[in-house]
Design an enzyme around this catalytic site. Structure first.
Site, PDB file in Angstrom:
ATOM      1  N   THR A 216       0.848  -1.297   0.005  1.00 21.38           N
ATOM      2  CA  THR A 216       0.020   0.126   0.093  1.00 21.38           C
ATOM      3  C   THR A 216       0.834   1.326   0.002  1.00 21.38           C
ATOM      4  O   THR A 216       1.845   1.156   0.667  1.00 21.38           O
ATOM      5  CB  THR A 216      -0.963  -0.064   1.233  1.00 21.38           C
ATOM      6  OG1 THR A 216      -1.637  -1.113   1.292  1.00 21.38           O
ATOM      7  CG2 THR A 216      -1.827   1.208   1.444  1.00 21.38           C
ATOM      8  N   ARG A 244     -13.834  -8.315  -0.874  1.00 23.64           N
ATOM      9  CA  ARG A 244     -13.389  -7.854   0.344  1.00 23.64           C
ATOM     10  C   ARG A 244     -12.591  -6.415   0.397  1.00 23.64           C
ATOM     11  O   ARG A 244     -11.952  -5.947  -0.843  1.00 23.64           O
ATOM     12  CB  ARG A 244     -12.107  -8.621   0.881  1.00 23.64           C
ATOM     13  CG  ARG A 244     -11.192  -8.389   2.079  1.00 23.64           C
ATOM     14  CD  ARG A 244      -9.955  -7.591   1.841  1.00 23.64           C
ATOM     15  NE  ARG A 244      -9.108  -7.368   2.993  1.00 23.64           N
ATOM     16  CZ  ARG A 244      -8.010  -6.465   2.939  1.00 23.64           C
ATOM     17  NH1 ARG A 244      -7.825  -5.980   1.873  1.00 23.64           N
ATOM     18  NH2 ARG A 244      -7.403  -6.450   4.062  1.00 23.64           N
ATOM     19  N   GLY A 270      -5.254  -4.687   6.843  1.00 20.70           N
ATOM     20  CA  GLY A 270      -6.383  -3.906   7.146  1.00 20.70           C
ATOM     21  C   GLY A 270      -7.453  -4.215   8.163  1.00 20.70           C
ATOM     22  O   GLY A 270      -8.035  -3.344   8.725  1.00 20.70           O
TER      23      GLY A 270
END
Length: 350
Positions: A216, A244, A270
């Site tokens: 990320t 998801r 996450g």
């Protein structure tokens, strides 16, 4: 008359003595940096022994390219919002990171991207989730904030909005990279092996997630007007199913910005960041407990997140230009620049 002056002076002295002493933090109201920028490209088990010199150089070069893009905007008086978006776009267009061009694959062999953006001055925010054809999810997230009445749009609806906004739409094949596709095949093979052995613990997430990096990307910037902006963009989790969605597009988990406290962008597993509202918690600790940026980020990552079993990290920048990298993994791709042009680019936990 002299007695009156004496009593008055005595009262002033006693009053001053009874006042609570100001800490060095309270006394120092001078900004550390007039403007500043900080970025991450993911956190995880990133070890030097597993990194070739060429690969390490490539990551450092791209991190520097990205942060200098935002730095130049800030240096020339541009907004923190523009700096965040342009910086993240550099990483979205690089296959090195799990965002945009380098996004990981879902269980079905597609790419589903998420992003969020927040303005610390207005506390307005925008996000997109599960998009498959928007070239720059971070730009789409910002447009949701500026050009709609909503905070989060998802899937086909988010793509339709992006088209109406004139954003660049690409064929889903744009996001394909052989490296990410091969990673999916390896994980699916391992998952199948576990099922063949009646192991019911096989799940939708990457079974090796604790031993793999999270790609990320994120950026937080403070501009010369004192405004903080934060943004995060991701391809999510390899082998994810059922639409998801992780923390990256969720305001308060993956991204948060408030001019009164700080801006935060998260990277990691996450589900844990959602449960602990990592990004907002850091701001709240600063606002209500009067903690410093470093104290708040350390408590949230090293204490709260770690106790739950979550892994990852954050980048954060406060209203005075203080910056913090905090992670509980072996490494995090990261960089920062202050108003003096001092550049820091790091990968490992050193």
């Amino acid at each position: 008359m002299k007695n009156i002056h004496y009593l008055f002076s005595l009262l002033l002295v006693l009053s001053a003595c009874n006042q609570p002493k100001k800490t060095s933090k309270e006394q120092n109201n001078v900004p550390v940096n007039e403007f500043a920028i900080i970025i991450h490209g993911g956190a995880g088990t990133i070890l030097k022994k597993n990194m070739t010199p060429e690969k390490e150089a490539a990551y450092k070069a791209k991190l520097e390219e990205a942060i200098r893009t935002g730095y130049e905007i800030l240096k020339n008086g541009g907004s923190s919002g523009d700096a965040v978006v342009k910086t993240i776009q550099v990483m979205e267009e690089s296959p090195l990171f799990n965002a945009g061009k380098g996004a990981v694959f879902t269980h079905d062999g597609t790419n589903e991207l998420d992003a969020s953006f927040m303005d610390g001055k207005t506390l307005n925010a925008g996000a997109v989730a599960g998009v498959k054809d928007i070239k720059s999810p971070i730009e789409a997230a910002r447009r949701v904030m500026t050009n709609s009445d909503h905070v989060m749009l998802s899937g086909a609806g988010a793509s339709q909005f992006a088209k109406e906004q004139g954003l660049e739409i690409v064929d889903p094949s744009y996001f394909y990279t052989e490296k990410r596709f091969n990673s999916l095949q390896k994980i699916k093979d391992k998952e199948k092996t576990e099922l063949d052995h009646n192991d019911k613990k096989a799940a939708f997430y990457d079974v090796d997630i604790k031993n793999s990096k999270f790609g990320t990307v994120g950026c937080v910037a403070l501009d010369k007007d004192g405004n903080i902006s934060a943004g995060t963009s991701t391809g999510g989790m390899t082998n994810k199913r059922w639409g998801r969605i992780g923390d990256s597009p969720i305001i308060g988990s993956g991204t948060y910005a408030n001019n009164n406290t700080c801006g935060v962008s998260s990277t990691g597993w996450g589900e844990y960041f959602i449960r602990t509202q990592v990004a907002y918690d850091i701001s709240a600790q600063m606002e209500y407990l009067h903690k410093s940026l470093k104290e708040a980020t350390k408590d949230v990552i090293q204490n709260k997140l770690t106790k739950l079993g979550g892994t990852g990290g954050v980048i954060a920048l406060d209203k005075k230009g203080n910056m913090s990298f905090e992670f509980n993994t072996a490494g995090m791709y990261r960089a920062s620049m202050n108003d003096k042009g001092d550049l820091i680019v790091k990968i490992y936990a050193d």
